[in-house]
Design an enzyme around this catalytic site. Structure first.
Site, short mmCIF file in Angstrom:
data_model
loop_
_atom_site.label_atom_id
_atom_site.label_comp_id
_atom_site.label_asym_id
_atom_site.label_seq_id
_atom_site.Cartn_x
_atom_site.Cartn_y
_atom_site.Cartn_z
CD GLN A 265 64.56 47.03 109.28
OE1 GLN A 265 64.88 46.31 110.23
NE2 GLN A 265 64.53 46.58 108.05
CG HIS A 268 69.43 45.71 107.21
ND1 HIS A 268 69.94 44.43 107.30
CD2 HIS A 268 68.43 45.78 108.13
CE1 HIS A 268 69.27 43.76 108.22
NE2 HIS A 268 68.36 44.55 108.74
CD GLU A 334 61.93 43.36 104.55
OE1 GLU A 334 62.63 42.32 104.61
OE2 GLU A 334 62.43 44.49 104.39
CG HIS A 335 60.53 44.48 108.69
ND1 HIS A 335 61.50 44.82 107.77
CD2 HIS A 335 60.81 43.21 109.08
CE1 HIS A 335 62.34 43.80 107.61
NE2 HIS A 335 61.95 42.81 108.39
CG ASP A 368 65.56 41.74 111.84
OD1 ASP A 368 64.71 41.46 110.98
OD2 ASP A 368 66.07 42.87 111.97
CG HIS A 427 38.75 17.25 76.78
ND1 HIS A 427 39.50 17.51 75.66
CD2 HIS A 427 39.44 17.75 77.84
CE1 HIS A 427 40.60 18.14 76.02
NE2 HIS A 427 40.59 18.30 77.34
#
Length: 436
Positions: A265, A268, A334-335, A368, A427
């Site tokens: 990770q 990235h 996220e993961h 991924d 109404h």
């Protein structure tokens, strides 16, 4: 290498103590606002100027010729083609099962409500092209949109100076394999603005990019800021921040696996977050030793080192796995990897995560590319309230209400009562007028 955060003894609110990148998207919004407004007002000229300034490329046309997309697919290396086709096949299998079907509920005799699931009409898919190239992101965005039945798909990805001002050839090839032929060599905030407002795509105005209804896909902070600014003009999937991994592990975890996954990770982005949560001091020590061995050998070791030593990464010590579960739920990664005894049992108790990877042989890297799951996932703790990209992201539920005269007559007094309670007598009158 990893900052150590000791939460043993319990913490009332671990969220305030956990590592996380600090990004001020609101500041970025104000910085890109003039650019977005320029694209709205001046279209092609503004996009071309921004592309020259930020990407170092001057374009006479924004749309990639269909022949170039086909050529990229024809020139694709056989092993890359095979890998992309496998990724597409597995993603299609998983996403096909997500498609909701219309359902009719009979509320009373003569009164039904049908929920129809209708795909978004036109979607713009953003594919980043900065520190890395992401043909896999083409797969992860296009497959669920196609499974939902979206009729018009357009991809935008930054032009590459070393590819004649076109997007990365593997990105183009992935588009070809998926049958997408409307692709624009535009990146950053200007791409989001172009997709939202539409604009001419060449200097003489003969080409045109129609505005989209929704924009999906990850990007840097400028892309995120543009999506925030234009939310409402178009729908968006999420405001994606830097990628992140959390690993809940005990003393059974292999430190070499844990270190490799943290590194994967970190490569990235310098702002990527890699967080280990464990009750085992011995595991932290062993992981540190593995990082010292593995990091220098990785291609992007400088980027990885910056990410692992940053304030957004760290090793979090907890009393036991029960407390560790509370911490990872508070972090809402996220993961999230679970590398423990009885990993699946712990995974089934997780409430907050974009995706959960269970056991020693389900690393995030699998997700991924080729697990079949989607890798466009909520970041920055948004997994507490949001889901990753799926077929549902591209569908809208529309209720079809059908009542006959008898069914309306039977419920009319209740409608009138509630209308009067809310001081909206017209109404009620709209119902009563039908029975004079």
């Amino acid at each position: 290498m990893l900052n150590r955060i000791d939460l043993r003894g319990g913490a009332r609110d671990p969220r305030r103590l956990l590592p996380r990148a600090q990004l001020d998207v609101s500041v970025a919004v104000e910085k890109i606002r003039p650019l977005v407004e320029a694209v709205r007002e001046h279209g092609f000229t503004a996009v071309r100027d921004a592309t020259h300034r930020f990407d170092g490329v001057t374009l006479d046309r924004l749309r990639v010729p269909v022949a170039e997309i086909a050529a990229a697919e024809q020139n694709l290396e056989p092993e890359v083609r095979a890998a992309l086709l496998e990724s597409i096949s597995r993603a299609r299998r998983v996403h096909a099962d997500q498609r909701r079907t219309d359902h009719t509920t009979q509320v009373v005799p003569g009164g039904t409500v049908t929920e129809r699931w209708v795909p978004v009409g036109r979607v713009g898919l953003y594919v980043p092209g900065g520190l890395a190239m992401y043909p896999s992101t083409v797969v992860m965005n296009v497959v669920p949109a196609q499974a939902a039945g979206v009729g018009s798909l357009v991809v935008a990805s930054p032009p590459q100076p070393d590819n004649k001002g076109l997007p990365d050839p593997r990105v183009l090839a992935a588009c070809a394999l998926l049958g997408v032929d409307e692709v624009y060599a535009v990146g950053g905030a200007q791409a989001v603005a172009m997709l939202a407002y539409g604009c001419a795509t060449d200097a003489d105005g003969t080409g045109w990019c129609e505005p989209v209804d929704m924009i999906t896909g990850p990007g840097n902070i400028w892309v995120t800021a543009a999506k925030r600014l234009l939310r409402g003009v178009v729908g968006i999937d999420a405001e994606a921040g830097p990628t992140e991994i959390a690993i809940l592990a005990d003393d059974t975890a292999d430190p070499a696996h844990v270190a490799a996954d943290l590194i994967s990770q970190a490569e990235h982005d310098p702002l990527a977050a890699s967080v280990l949560v464990t009750p085992s001091v011995e595991l932290v020590d062993a992981v540190e030793a593995e990082l010292a061995r593995q990091v220098p050998a990785t291609r992007h070791h400088e980027r990885v080192t910056t990410a692992l030593t940053g304030e957004q990464s760290g090793a979090v010590l907890v009393d036991d796995l029960e407390e560790g579960l509370r911490v990872v739920d508070a972090y809402a990664a996220e993961h999230l990897e679970i590398q423990t005894r009885d990993a699946r049992q712990w995974a089934l108790r997780v409430r907050n995560a974009g995706a959960v990877f269970v056991g020693a042989y389900a690393p995030v890297s699998l997700g991924d590319y080729c697990a079949g799951s989607n890798h466009v996932l909520p970041t920055g703790g948004c997994a507490r309230h949001s889901s990753g990209l799926s077929v549902q992201s591209f569908l809208r539920g529309i209720h079809l209400v059908e009542y006959d005269e008898a069914a309306l007559r039977e419920v009319a007094p209740h409608v009138v009562t509630l209308a009067n309670v809310e001081n909206l007598p017209a109404h009620g009158q709209a119902v009563q007028v039908r029975f004079r």
